[in-house]
Design an enzyme around this catalytic site. Structure first.
Site, PDB file in Angstrom:
ATOM      1  N   GLU A   9     -15.501 -30.185 -13.576  1.00 24.98           N
ATOM      2  CA  GLU A   9     -14.489 -29.945 -12.535  1.00 24.98           C
ATOM      3  C   GLU A   9     -14.742 -30.818 -11.300  1.00 24.98           C
ATOM      4  O   GLU A   9     -13.810 -31.180 -10.594  1.00 24.98           O
ATOM      5  CB  GLU A   9     -14.493 -28.456 -12.136  1.00 24.98           C
ATOM      6  CG  GLU A   9     -13.432 -28.104 -11.112  1.00 24.98           C
ATOM      7  CD  GLU A   9     -13.320 -26.614 -10.806  1.00 24.98           C
ATOM      8  OE1 GLU A   9     -14.101 -25.804 -11.350  1.00 24.98           O
ATOM      9  OE2 GLU A   9     -12.433 -26.254 -10.007  1.00 24.98           O
ATOM     10  N   LYS A  50      14.825  11.017  17.520  1.00 25.58           N
ATOM     11  CA  LYS A  50      15.552   9.840  17.999  1.00 25.58           C
ATOM     12  C   LYS A  50      15.761   8.842  16.849  1.00 25.58           C
ATOM     13  O   LYS A  50      16.861   8.317  16.652  1.00 25.58           O
ATOM     14  CB  LYS A  50      14.720   9.191  19.115  1.00 25.58           C
ATOM     15  CG  LYS A  50      15.445   8.148  19.888  1.00 25.58           C
ATOM     16  CD  LYS A  50      14.650   7.827  21.129  1.00 25.58           C
ATOM     17  CE  LYS A  50      15.226   6.654  21.858  1.00 25.58           C
ATOM     18  NZ  LYS A  50      14.333   6.214  22.937  1.00 25.58           N
ATOM     19  N   GLU A  97     -13.297  -7.443 -11.461  1.00 25.28           N
ATOM     20  CA  GLU A  97     -12.769  -6.764 -10.273  1.00 25.28           C
ATOM     21  C   GLU A  97     -11.315  -6.359 -10.434  1.00 25.28           C
ATOM     22  O   GLU A  97     -10.845  -5.422  -9.790  1.00 25.28           O
ATOM     23  CB  GLU A  97     -12.949  -7.662  -9.037  1.00 25.28           C
ATOM     24  CG  GLU A  97     -12.044  -8.900  -8.944  1.00 25.28           C
ATOM     25  CD  GLU A  97     -12.558 -10.122  -9.696  1.00 25.28           C
ATOM     26  OE1 GLU A  97     -13.458  -9.953 -10.552  1.00 25.28           O
ATOM     27  OE2 GLU A  97     -12.064 -11.231  -9.438  1.00 25.28           O
ATOM     28  N   CYS A 108     -16.804 -15.775 -12.640  1.00 24.15           N
ATOM     29  CA  CYS A 108     -16.069 -16.987 -12.980  1.00 24.15           C
ATOM     30  C   CYS A 108     -16.789 -18.225 -12.454  1.00 24.15           C
ATOM     31  O   CYS A 108     -17.833 -18.579 -12.999  1.00 24.15           O
ATOM     32  CB  CYS A 108     -14.625 -16.877 -12.506  1.00 24.15           C
ATOM     33  SG  CYS A 108     -13.529 -17.865 -13.519  1.00 24.15           S
ATOM     34  N   LEU A 109     -16.341 -18.840 -11.366  1.00 22.40           N
ATOM     35  CA  LEU A 109     -17.072 -19.984 -10.827  1.00 22.40           C
ATOM     36  C   LEU A 109     -18.508 -19.558 -10.483  1.00 22.40           C
ATOM     37  O   LEU A 109     -19.446 -20.344 -10.613  1.00 22.40           O
ATOM     38  CB  LEU A 109     -16.373 -20.531  -9.572  1.00 22.40           C
ATOM     39  CG  LEU A 109     -16.959 -21.811  -9.015  1.00 22.40           C
ATOM     40  CD1 LEU A 109     -16.736 -22.979  -9.960  1.00 22.40           C
ATOM     41  CD2 LEU A 109     -16.354 -22.133  -7.646  1.00 22.40           C
ATOM     42  N   GLY A 110     -18.682 -18.305 -10.084  1.00 30.16           N
ATOM     43  CA  GLY A 110     -20.011 -17.779  -9.739  1.00 30.16           C
ATOM     44  C   GLY A 110     -20.935 -17.744 -10.946  1.00 30.16           C
ATOM     45  O   GLY A 110     -22.158 -17.859 -10.812  1.00 30.16           O
ATOM     46  N   GLU A 168       9.278  -3.278  -4.734  1.00 32.85           N
ATOM     47  CA  GLU A 168       9.010  -3.700  -3.352  1.00 32.85           C
ATOM     48  C   GLU A 168       9.582  -5.101  -3.145  1.00 32.85           C
ATOM     49  O   GLU A 168       9.343  -6.001  -3.941  1.00 32.85           O
ATOM     50  CB  GLU A 168       7.481  -3.713  -3.148  1.00 32.85           C
ATOM     51  CG  GLU A 168       7.087  -4.206  -1.770  1.00 32.85           C
ATOM     52  CD  GLU A 168       5.589  -4.496  -1.646  1.00 32.85           C
ATOM     53  OE1 GLU A 168       4.796  -4.105  -2.517  1.00 32.85           O
ATOM     54  OE2 GLU A 168       5.237  -5.151  -0.647  1.00 32.85           O
ATOM     55  N   ASP A 204      -0.342  -7.689  -4.282  1.00 30.70           N
ATOM     56  CA  ASP A 204       0.150  -6.308  -4.218  1.00 30.70           C
ATOM     57  C   ASP A 204       0.101  -5.627  -5.580  1.00 30.70           C
ATOM     58  O   ASP A 204      -0.023  -4.408  -5.665  1.00 30.70           O
ATOM     59  CB  ASP A 204       1.573  -6.261  -3.659  1.00 30.70           C
ATOM     60  CG  ASP A 204       1.561  -6.244  -2.136  1.00 30.70           C
ATOM     61  OD1 ASP A 204       0.662  -5.599  -1.565  1.00 30.70           O
ATOM     62  OD2 ASP A 204       2.436  -6.871  -1.526  1.00 30.70           O
ATOM     63  N   HIS A 218     -12.863 -11.786 -14.774  1.00 34.40           N
ATOM     64  CA  HIS A 218     -12.708 -11.137 -13.465  1.00 34.40           C
ATOM     65  C   HIS A 218     -12.706  -9.614 -13.602  1.00 34.40           C
ATOM     66  O   HIS A 218     -11.641  -8.998 -13.640  1.00 34.40           O
ATOM     67  CB  HIS A 218     -11.415 -11.609 -12.806  1.00 34.40           C
ATOM     68  CG  HIS A 218     -11.472 -13.034 -12.382  1.00 34.40           C
ATOM     69  ND1 HIS A 218     -11.987 -13.424 -11.167  1.00 34.40           N
ATOM     70  CD2 HIS A 218     -11.138 -14.168 -13.025  1.00 34.40           C
ATOM     71  CE1 HIS A 218     -11.940 -14.744 -11.072  1.00 34.40           C
ATOM     72  NE2 HIS A 218     -11.436 -15.224 -12.196  1.00 34.40           N
ATOM     73  N   LEU A 226       0.832  -1.198   0.000  1.00 27.46           N
ATOM     74  CA  LEU A 226       0.000   0.000   0.000  1.00 27.46           C
ATOM     75  C   LEU A 226       0.873   1.257   0.000  1.00 27.46           C
ATOM     76  O   LEU A 226       0.621   2.214  -0.741  1.00 27.46           O
ATOM     77  CB  LEU A 226      -0.911  -0.036   1.228  1.00 27.46           C
ATOM     78  CG  LEU A 226      -1.785   1.181   1.435  1.00 27.46           C
ATOM     79  CD1 LEU A 226      -2.742   1.338   0.270  1.00 27.46           C
ATOM     80  CD2 LEU A 226      -2.563   1.046   2.734  1.00 27.46           C
TER      81      LEU A 226
HETATM   82  N1  GLN Z   1     -12.702 -23.466 -11.120  1.00 31.18           N
HETATM   83  C1  GLN Z   1     -13.291 -22.820 -12.242  1.00 31.18           C
HETATM   84  C2  GLN Z   1     -12.485 -23.028 -13.505  1.00 31.18           C
HETATM   85  O1  GLN Z   1     -11.342 -23.381 -13.452  1.00 31.18           O
HETATM   86  C3  GLN Z   1     -13.475 -21.329 -11.984  1.00 31.18           C
HETATM   87  C4  GLN Z   1     -12.205 -20.600 -11.826  1.00 31.18           C
HETATM   88  C5  GLN Z   1     -12.389 -19.247 -11.179  1.00 31.18           C
HETATM   89  O2  GLN Z   1     -13.418 -18.974 -10.585  1.00 31.18           O
HETATM   90  N2  GLN Z   1     -11.387 -18.395 -11.279  1.00 31.18           N
HETATM   91  O3  GLN Z   1     -13.002 -22.830 -14.581  1.00 31.18           O
END
Ligand code: GLN
Length: 547
Positions: free
Chosen positions: A404, A222, A521, A380-382, A139, A71, A519, A19
């Site tokens: 999987e 100091k 995010e 992704c997995l979601g 870093e 990081d 992703h 940070l």
């Molecule tokens: N496990 C799942 C895959 O490999 C999802 C991966 C993840 O969520 N980054 O496709």
């Protein structure tokens, strides 16, 4: 030619070196300079891709497909500079490069040693792209005194020695513990840490001292005296309410000025901090709160979902609401009803993950969000879980599952709506994978384009139909179920440019239900919230008015 700033840590780990480095990068940018930040990690894994999120936190993926330390996420969020694979290195990578060269015969006749072969490899890494920026911030992971860190400390010592005088600077981050009983801030651990650094030939120019409260003048003097730094170069890094206060707080403490002084840059260009003033204003001046559930598997360690938590905060900033995250272990829904925990929440997010544990709970959360019309973002997995849920409960495929989790299961016993991807296109090239490939670095990794359907909710959120997002997965939703699922209301609203890989799904007639294979995010910044997160939090804010 860049100036180099080496950031090291002492006393204890987890002081926020990443940070501090990121905030310093942003302050140098505010003075008009270009920067790049790098992380040198002493561990022996070649990259963190194979480490447990419980132990190491999230894996940050770069556009060019490297799996790196979290990081690098801080660096990107504070500077907006997209990290590259050459911004992260570990001992494992260094040794693997050296050993590869040794086998190839590059050092023929020589005895391979830590000095100079390993240290040379580290120095070569630090030098990559040195002509591209004004400042290169490096870093060093871990703390001074760690055995495995020694080659890195030695390499930066040599590096600074080889560069012209005044081109390298050392910044050391330590902790000043406060002893309640005597009401004192203790400088001794910092003195010892600097002594340790000096014993390996490194003398810090700037000390950044973490402390709960302000550091009185007496202690600064100091520290300056005993650690051989100037009193103005003792920077107090007090605990902050939000990490995004760090650039302004460190600026007030004189960090960027101390850095420019140490390099002898005078007069120093005036800083423009408008971006950070706006960010801090958005954090502190909010109108209400939304509660978002993260239903995941690694919820005991928030660092495992670092970028998601940050992106939600950015989404809140875009909407001027505070986002309160409720961490929920997905496994609880395997034995409990989802309603009591989820019904009063304003949105549900199911993040990425690996392995079967918790997936049935994630499917329950996705179902709850869909049926109760609560905003849902599956990452992704979601997304894969959202598709399995839709297949089972909307399209009547009760045995829908992902390959999987079907190791050893007879293929006739389930419908693989999510399958193991073995061949895809990257740019103009074909990529192929086999089931028993090495685990490290073999996923579909890095930036890929997607084409969005005009008029879809996701295209509306992006305000565009062509996007590029970062990926990290091995499995993929099977496009062949598209028609069947769309007929029931699960729309495939984003595809890979060749139309073969589903990138985004959304539920029709739902206030906000989107699953993405990538992703988002990873690309969100406080001063540029990611459009999906901004829109997701907007939907949560609307939902909060209904509850
Ligand atoms: N496990 C799942 C895959 O490999 C999802 C991966 C993840 O969520 N980054 O496709």
């Amino acid at each position: 030619m860049a100036r180099f700033i080496f950031i090291t840590g002492g006393v204890v780990s987890s002081l926020g070196k990443g940070l501090a480095s990121a905030a310093l990068g942003s302050l140098l940018q505010a003075r008009g300079y270009t920067v790049r930040l790098r992380k040198l990690d002493p561990y022996l894994n070649v990259d963190p891709g194979t480490m447990s999120p419980f132990e190491h936190g999230e894996v940050f993926v770069t556009d060019d497909g490297a799996e790196t330390d979290l990081d690098l996420g801080h660096y990107e969020r504070f500077t907006g500079v997209a990290a590259r694979s050459t911004d992260s290195i570990s001992s494992g990578r260094v040794y693997s490069n050296v050993l590869e060269k040794e086998r190839r015969g590059d050092y023929l006749g020589k005895t391979i040693q830590v000095i100079p072969h390993v240290t040379n490899e580290i120095k070569d890494f630090i030098r990559i792209g040195e002509d591209e920026v004004d400042f290169m911030l490096c870093e060093i992971g871990g703390t001074v005194g760690d055995i495995e860190g020694l080659p890195f400390f030695e390499a930066i010592r040599q590096f600074a020695q080889e560069k012209p005088r005044g081109q390298c600077l050392f910044m050391h981050l330590t902790l000043l513990p406060y002893i309640k009983a005597s009401g004192e801030l203790k400088t001794k651990p910092t003195q010892h840490s600097v002594k340790e650094l000096r014993s390996i030939g490194l003398a810090p120019d700037i000390l950044v001292c973490r402390s709960e409260g302000p550091i009185p003048l007496k202690e600064r003097e100091k520290l300056a005296l005993f650690c051989n730094v100037r009193a103005e170069s003792v920077i107090a890094a007090q605990d902050l309410k939000s990490i995004y206060e760090a650039p302004l707080a460190y600026h007030r403490e004189g960090m960027d000025q101390a850095v420019l002084d140490a390099f002898g840059i005078a007069p120093a260009p005036k800083p423009n901090l408008a971006r950070w003033e706006d960010v801090v204003d958005r954090i502190h001046n909010t109108d209400g709160e939304v509660r978002v559930a993260i239903v995941g598997k690694y919820t005991q360690l928030e660092d495992a979902y670092k970028s998601i938590a940050e992106a939600l905060t950015h989404g809140g900033m875009a909407n001027r609401v505070k986002v309160k995250i409720e961490w929920i272990d997905a496994e609880v829904f395997e034995t409990e009803d989802a309603a009591p925990r989820l019904e009063r929440l304003n949105a549900i997010l199911v993040p990425g993950g690996f392995g079967e544990r918790g997936t049935e709970g994630k499917i329950k959360a996705a179902q709850f969000a869909r049926e109760k019309k609560i905003p849902y973002l599956g990452i992704c997995l979601g997304m894969q879980m959202a598709v399995i849920e839709a297949a089972r409960n909307m399209a009547n495929m009760g045995d829908a599952a992902s390959e999987e989790f079907s190791e050893g299961v007879d293929p006739r016993d389930f419908t693989p709506v999510v399958y193991h991807l073995k061949e895809w296109v990257q740019g103009n090239a074909k990529v192929t994978r086999a089931k028993d490939d090495d685990k490290g670095g073999t996923m579909r990794l890095g930036a890929y384009d997607a084409v969005l359907t005009k008029g879809s909710r996701v295209a509306e959120a992006y305000g565009d139909t062509n996007i590029e997002e970062r990926h990290r997965h091995r499995y993929e939703v099977d496009i062949k179920f598209r028609e069947q699922l769309e007929a029931q209301g699960l729309i495939f609203s984003g595809l890979s440019p060749d139309g073969r890989l589903p990138e985004i799904v959304e539920v029709k007639d739902h206030p906000w239900y989107i699953g993405v294979q990538f992703h988002p995010e990873l690309k969100s910044k406080p001063f540029a919230p990611h459009p999906l997160f901004a829109d997701f939090v907007r939907a949560a804010k609307e939902q909060s008015r209904l509850v």
